[in-house]
Design an enzyme around this catalytic site. Structure first.
Site, PDB file in Angstrom:
ATOM      1  N   LYS A 125       0.840  -1.194   0.000  1.00 17.83           N
ATOM      2  CA  LYS A 125       0.000   0.000   0.000  1.00 17.83           C
ATOM      3  C   LYS A 125       0.878   1.248   0.000  1.00 17.83           C
ATOM      4  O   LYS A 125       1.924   1.279   0.661  1.00 17.83           O
ATOM      5  CB  LYS A 125      -0.929  -0.004   1.221  1.00 17.83           C
ATOM      6  CG  LYS A 125      -1.966   1.112   1.235  1.00 17.83           C
ATOM      7  CD  LYS A 125      -2.901   0.973   2.433  1.00 17.83           C
ATOM      8  CE  LYS A 125      -3.933   2.086   2.499  1.00 17.83           C
ATOM      9  NZ  LYS A 125      -4.831   1.963   3.662  1.00 17.83           N
TER      10      LYS A 125
ATOM     11  N   SER B 147      -9.701   2.193   2.952  1.00 18.90           N
ATOM     12  CA  SER B 147      -8.813   2.888   2.039  1.00 18.90           C
ATOM     13  C   SER B 147      -7.841   1.963   1.308  1.00 18.90           C
ATOM     14  O   SER B 147      -7.163   2.386   0.366  1.00 18.90           O
ATOM     15  CB  SER B 147      -8.010   3.941   2.814  1.00 18.90           C
ATOM     16  OG  SER B 147      -7.206   3.321   3.819  1.00 18.90           O
TER      17      SER B 147
ATOM     18  N   SER C  98     -10.025  -0.297   7.301  1.00 21.97           N
ATOM     19  CA  SER C  98      -9.510  -0.121   5.941  1.00 21.97           C
ATOM     20  C   SER C  98      -8.767  -1.317   5.358  1.00 21.97           C
ATOM     21  O   SER C  98      -8.353  -1.278   4.205  1.00 21.97           O
ATOM     22  CB  SER C  98      -8.611   1.108   5.870  1.00 21.97           C
ATOM     23  OG  SER C  98      -9.387   2.277   5.973  1.00 21.97           O
TER      24      SER C  98
END
Length: 488
Positions: free
Chosen positions: A77, A152, A176
């Protein structure tokens, strides 16, 4: 068939028998990305040259030196620091930021012999639940390209679901990792706060953030969490708690397990089909020897305002460093020092980030600190006590991960009851600091439904045991998307 949809054990067998090389496995990942990412848009940056060079080097290592994750591709990420590769947090503010060191988790996956193939899209600074708030692109759900992947960590979940990589790392501040895992039909673990070092994670809300693994199977998830867990002197919040071998917990035996189902988790705002899939999952667990009882988490109704007061306050503090002076975006139109601050932040941050900074600054102001932030911290304690009370009589808590399945891009949920229900399901876990996993438990109109299993502090092993037993009794984890068509 792509190698990317095989498990770690299957890939290791192929590597050990020299049926494939590390380089071939890595090349297969980039082949999948090239074929699919134009539709999915999970990756923001690729590191093909470096990855293939490392793969060739690993191919020359001895078989004895190879662990369970050796030579396997992983996506990171884009709020996790990576040396020599841009870390943008999907924000214009950090568009050209190239770190000079690796986050601790990146060091650990490198030590395990894994190969990072690139950085994954996200909501800007991890503030969002759809990955539509990236400054660069919107990620699409592999089960239906018209739908969001969640967020996210939407890029992290979508890349695994699409078969671009078998492993990814995401971050979970209020759900998330778990929510996008649920919406994309993969496995996502939010570990106990402190289980995994946050050194090198660009902070959103420091007392809530945790890095977690996203994979296609529970066993693979356990292997990756083992690799990244452990105390780190560079992170004062990391725990010295011993890290067990999570794979040893995957026995399939859950006889006598006591499962709590909070009535708030199957209440108003949860889609009926989601409730049905969760109830059916509970029957599966009962058939394996578990017992189920209804409980209540009385302070969960305060979870949403408590979370936003704390998270935005911490975000306001953490993001103050991005001022246009030291690094990051600087406005070209600024004429003096004050304008550098004002214009750089106004132009560099997206709308959602600015909203949260404003609210957090308000919550920390002298006039409102006691009424908002301090009161929220007190309620946080009550929420933690609710979990502790339930765990006195039960082993795990089970419910849906998300109130709905994935919805259309641009079609944000407007029903306030549903939005509230989504917060109740995920943010309480972060406020209490306990671990939780999301695993696939069915489909509704061709879109995945996620089952959430919550455990006691540092009891990820038991969560994995329950999740694995359910996974082995069902076949949801074996289903893969046909991009854009869905899968009943």
């Amino acid at each position: 068939m792509t190698l990317m949809k095989k498990t770690a054990a299957e890939l290791q067998a192929l590597l050990h028998n020299r049926e494939v090389s590390v380089k071939e496995v890595t090349e297969d990942s980039f082949k999948q990305i090239a074929a699919l990412d134009g539709q999915v848009k999970a990756f923001l940056a690729l590191t093909e040259e470096e990855a293939l060079a490392k793969a060739e080097m690993l191919d020359n290592s001895s078989l004895e030196a190879r662990g369970p994750l050796f030579g396997l591709p992983i996506g990171i990420k884009d709020n996790i620091i990576t040396k020599g590769t841009t870390t943008t947090c999907a924000s214009k503010m950090l568009e050209n930021f190239v770190p000079v060191y690796d986050a601790t988790v990146v060091e650990k996956v490198n030590e395990a012999g894994m190969i990072s193939v690139g950085k994954l899209n996200m909501d800007e600074f991890a503030m969002g639940s759809t990955t539509e708030r990236s400054a660069f692109q919107t990620t699409h759900n592999p089960w239906n390209l018209d739908c969001v992947p969640g967020g996210s960590s939407g890029g992290s979940a979508a890349a695994v679901a699409a078969g671009e990589v078998p492993f990814s790392l995401g971050t979970d501040t209020g759900g998330s990792v778990r929510q996008p895992a649920a919406l994309c039909g993969v496995v996502g673990m939010k570990p106990t706060y402190g289980r995994v070092s946050r050194n090198g994670l660009v902070a959103f809300a420091s007392s809530l953030d945790q890095i977690g693994p996203i994979t296609r199977t529970v066993e693979d998830n356990a292997l990756l969490l083992n690799a990244i867990s452990g105390v780190d002197y560079r992170d004062s919040s990391s725990s010295p708690q011993q890290v067990p071998n999570f794979k040893d917990a995957l026995t399939g035996d859950i006889k006598g397990l006591r499962i709590a189902v909070p009535k708030e988790y199957l209440g108003e705002g949860i889609e009926e089909d989601v409730k049905d899939k969760v109830r059916a999952s509970l029957k599966v667990l009962e058939s394996l020897g578990a017992t189920v009882g209804e409980v209540t988490l009385p302070h969960s109704k305060y979870a949403s305002p408590t979370y936003y007061a704390i998270a935005t306050a911490e975000a306001s503090s953490n993001l103050a460093r991005f001022d246009g002076i030291r690094y990051g975006y600087r406005s070209e139109d600024a004429k003096n020092l004050e304008e550098i601050y004002l214009r750089s932040r106004a132009e560099g941050f997206g709308t959602e980030v600015k909203k949260r900074i404003l609210y957090g600054t308000y919550a920390l102001s002298a006039d409102h600190h006691e009424d908002l932030y301090v009161k929220a911290m007190r309620v946080r304690t009550l929420i933690s006590q609710d979990f502790a009370s339930v765990f006195e009589n039960y082993d795990v808590i089970v419910g849906p991960t998300s109130a709905t399945t994935a919805y259309e891009i641009g079609g944000a949920v407007k029903d306030q009851v549903t939005l509230y229900a989504n917060d109740v399901l995920t943010v309480s876990v972060n406020l209490a600091g306990v671990p939780a996993i999301s695993i696939p438990c069915g489909f509704s109109n061709g879109l995945p439904v996620g089952l959430q299993i919550i455990g006691k502090h540092f009891d990820e092993a038991l969560i994995y045991k329950v999740a694995h037993a359910f996974e082995q009794a069902t076949d949801f984890h074996k289903r893969t998307p046909t991009l854009g068509e869905g899968n009943e």
